[in-house]
Scaffold this motif. Structure first.
Motif, PDB file in Angstrom:
ATOM      1  N   ASN A 128      -3.686  16.063   4.936  1.00 52.70           N
ATOM      2  CA  ASN A 128      -2.942  16.887   5.899  1.00 52.70           C
ATOM      3  C   ASN A 128      -2.569  16.100   7.154  1.00 52.70           C
ATOM      4  O   ASN A 128      -2.599  16.631   8.263  1.00 52.70           O
ATOM      5  N   LEU A 129      -2.219  14.827   6.942  1.00 49.77           N
ATOM      6  CA  LEU A 129      -1.782  13.952   8.023  1.00 49.77           C
ATOM      7  C   LEU A 129      -0.288  13.697   7.891  1.00 49.77           C
ATOM      8  O   LEU A 129       0.270  13.746   6.790  1.00 49.77           O
ATOM      9  N   GLU A 130       0.359  13.442   8.994  1.00 47.59           N
ATOM     10  CA  GLU A 130       1.788  13.132   9.004  1.00 47.59           C
ATOM     11  C   GLU A 130       2.044  11.861   8.186  1.00 47.59           C
ATOM     12  O   GLU A 130       1.258  10.923   8.221  1.00 47.59           O
ATOM     13  N   VAL A 131       3.150  11.849   7.429  1.00 48.76           N
ATOM     14  CA  VAL A 131       3.518  10.678   6.643  1.00 48.76           C
ATOM     15  C   VAL A 131       4.675   9.974   7.354  1.00 48.76           C
ATOM     16  O   VAL A 131       5.841  10.233   7.069  1.00 48.76           O
ATOM     17  N   PHE A 132       4.339   9.116   8.292  1.00 51.70           N
ATOM     18  CA  PHE A 132       5.352   8.342   9.009  1.00 51.70           C
ATOM     19  C   PHE A 132       5.585   7.008   8.313  1.00 51.70           C
ATOM     20  O   PHE A 132       6.700   6.522   8.246  1.00 51.70           O
ATOM     21  N   TYR A 133       4.527   6.407   7.783  1.00 48.78           N
ATOM     22  CA  TYR A 133       4.615   5.167   7.010  1.00 48.78           C
ATOM     23  C   TYR A 133       4.278   5.483   5.554  1.00 48.78           C
ATOM     24  O   TYR A 133       3.112   5.486   5.174  1.00 48.78           O
ATOM     25  N   LEU A 142      -6.249  -1.002   8.124  1.00 43.76           N
ATOM     26  CA  LEU A 142      -6.740   0.101   8.950  1.00 43.76           C
ATOM     27  C   LEU A 142      -5.565   1.043   9.138  1.00 43.76           C
ATOM     28  O   LEU A 142      -4.524   0.646   9.668  1.00 43.76           O
ATOM     29  N   LEU A 143      -5.703   2.277   8.701  1.00 44.47           N
ATOM     30  CA  LEU A 143      -4.590   3.207   8.570  1.00 44.47           C
ATOM     31  C   LEU A 143      -4.782   4.441   9.443  1.00 44.47           C
ATOM     32  O   LEU A 143      -5.877   4.992   9.530  1.00 44.47           O
ATOM     33  N   SER A 144      -3.704   4.863  10.089  1.00 43.40           N
ATOM     34  CA  SER A 144      -3.647   6.156  10.765  1.00 43.40           C
ATOM     35  C   SER A 144      -2.221   6.683  10.589  1.00 43.40           C
ATOM     36  O   SER A 144      -1.351   5.947  10.136  1.00 43.40           O
ATOM     37  N   PRO A 145      -1.958   7.940  10.903  1.00 42.82           N
ATOM     38  CA  PRO A 145      -0.632   8.491  10.627  1.00 42.82           C
ATOM     39  C   PRO A 145       0.532   7.747  11.311  1.00 42.82           C
ATOM     40  O   PRO A 145       1.599   7.626  10.739  1.00 42.82           O
ATOM     41  N   TYR A 146       0.316   7.234  12.508  1.00 40.68           N
ATOM     42  CA  TYR A 146       1.418   6.608  13.243  1.00 40.68           C
ATOM     43  C   TYR A 146       1.186   5.139  13.533  1.00 40.68           C
ATOM     44  O   TYR A 146       1.834   4.569  14.415  1.00 40.68           O
ATOM     45  N   GLY A 147       0.282   4.519  12.810  1.00 33.66           N
ATOM     46  CA  GLY A 147       0.047   3.104  13.028  1.00 33.66           C
ATOM     47  C   GLY A 147      -0.863   2.530  11.963  1.00 33.66           C
ATOM     48  O   GLY A 147      -1.520   3.243  11.227  1.00 33.66           O
ATOM     49  N   TYR A 148      -0.863   1.221  11.898  1.00 29.71           N
ATOM     50  CA  TYR A 148      -1.752   0.516  10.985  1.00 29.71           C
ATOM     51  C   TYR A 148      -1.955  -0.898  11.516  1.00 29.71           C
ATOM     52  O   TYR A 148      -1.175  -1.391  12.328  1.00 29.71           O
ATOM     53  N   SER A 149      -3.020  -1.523  11.079  1.00 26.92           N
ATOM     54  CA  SER A 149      -3.247  -2.927  11.392  1.00 26.92           C
ATOM     55  C   SER A 149      -3.943  -3.581  10.224  1.00 26.92           C
ATOM     56  O   SER A 149      -4.534  -2.921   9.361  1.00 26.92           O
ATOM     57  N   THR A 150      -3.850  -4.885  10.200  1.00 29.85           N
ATOM     58  CA  THR A 150      -4.473  -5.672   9.144  1.00 29.85           C
ATOM     59  C   THR A 150      -4.924  -6.988   9.751  1.00 29.85           C
ATOM     60  O   THR A 150      -4.507  -7.349  10.867  1.00 29.85           O
ATOM     61  N   TYR A 151      -5.753  -7.692   9.039  1.00 25.93           N
ATOM     62  CA  TYR A 151      -6.268  -8.972   9.495  1.00 25.93           C
ATOM     63  C   TYR A 151      -6.835  -9.697   8.296  1.00 25.93           C
ATOM     64  O   TYR A 151      -6.998  -9.111   7.228  1.00 25.93           O
ATOM     65  N   PHE A 179       0.856  -1.175   0.000  1.00 22.65           N
ATOM     66  CA  PHE A 179       0.000   0.000   0.000  1.00 22.65           C
ATOM     67  C   PHE A 179       0.897   1.231   0.000  1.00 22.65           C
ATOM     68  O   PHE A 179       1.697   1.411   0.921  1.00 22.65           O
ATOM     69  N   ASN A 180       0.804   2.070  -1.023  1.00 19.61           N
ATOM     70  CA  ASN A 180       1.597   3.303  -1.101  1.00 19.61           C
ATOM     71  C   ASN A 180       0.763   4.431  -0.491  1.00 19.61           C
ATOM     72  O   ASN A 180      -0.074   5.033  -1.156  1.00 19.61           O
ATOM     73  N   THR A 181       1.018   4.698   0.786  1.00 21.38           N
ATOM     74  CA  THR A 181       0.154   5.560   1.582  1.00 21.38           C
ATOM     75  C   THR A 181       0.589   7.026   1.642  1.00 21.38           C
ATOM     76  O   THR A 181      -0.175   7.874   2.096  1.00 21.38           O
ATOM     77  N   ALA A 182       1.787   7.344   1.206  1.00 17.78           N
ATOM     78  CA  ALA A 182       2.340   8.693   1.385  1.00 17.78           C
ATOM     79  C   ALA A 182       1.453   9.785   0.790  1.00 17.78           C
ATOM     80  O   ALA A 182       1.120  10.760   1.479  1.00 17.78           O
TER      81      ALA A 182
END
Length: 115
Positions: A77-82, A103-112, A67-70
Motif C-alpha cells: 500500500n505504498l505509492e509506486v513512483f519508481y 534501499l527502497l522507499s516510495p519516493y527514493g532509493y539508494s545503492t552501494y 529491480f521490478n519494484t511496482a
C-alpha cells in the motif's frame, strides 16, 4: 559463493522487501543487454544462492541489475513512483565478490557496493 549478490530493504517500513523480481544482464559491445540471471527476493529480501552459479567468474564489463519494484510497493500500500530501478555497474576482471544492495522507499532509493 556467487560472484554477485543483492538484497532489498524497505526503508519506509523498516523490513526486508520480500517478492521483488529482479534480473541481471551484461552489456554487449553494441549496447544491447544479454540476460545472465533472474530471481525473486526471499523473506529476508535476499536472493537464495546469489545471482550466478557459485564459482562462475563473470567476464569483465558493464552489468545492469533491474529491480521490478511496482508490485512489491503496491502490495505494501505504498505509492509506486519508481516501478523499476536499474543499477548499472562495472565488473573488473578477477572474479571478486560484489554485493549490490538496494534501499527502497516510495519516493527514493539508494545503492552501494556492499560486502
Amino acid at each position: 559463493m556467487s560472484q554477485i549478490s543483492t538484497h532489498v530493504l524497505d526503508t519506509a517500513l523498516g523490513q526486508p522487501a520480500k517478492g521483488v523480481p529482479l534480473s541481471l544482464c551484461r552489456e554487449e559491445s553494441d549496447g544491447s543487454w544479454t540476460p545472465v540471471a533472474d530471481a525473486i527476493t526471499n523473506r529476508d529480501g535476499r536472493v537464495d544462492g546469489g545471482l550466478c552459479e557459485a564459482g562462475l567468474e563473470l567476464p569483465a564489463g558493464s552489468y545492469r541489475m533491474r529491480f521490478n519494484t511496482a508490485d512489491y510497493l503496491a502490495s505494501q500500500n505504498l505509492e509506486v513512483f519508481y516501478p523499476r530501478i536499474d543499477v548499472v555497474f562495472h565488473l573488473p576482471a578477477g572474479g571478486e565478490h560484489y554485493h549490490i544492495p538496494l534501499l527502497l522507499s516510495p519516493y527514493g532509493y539508494s545503492t552501494y557496493r556492499g560486502s
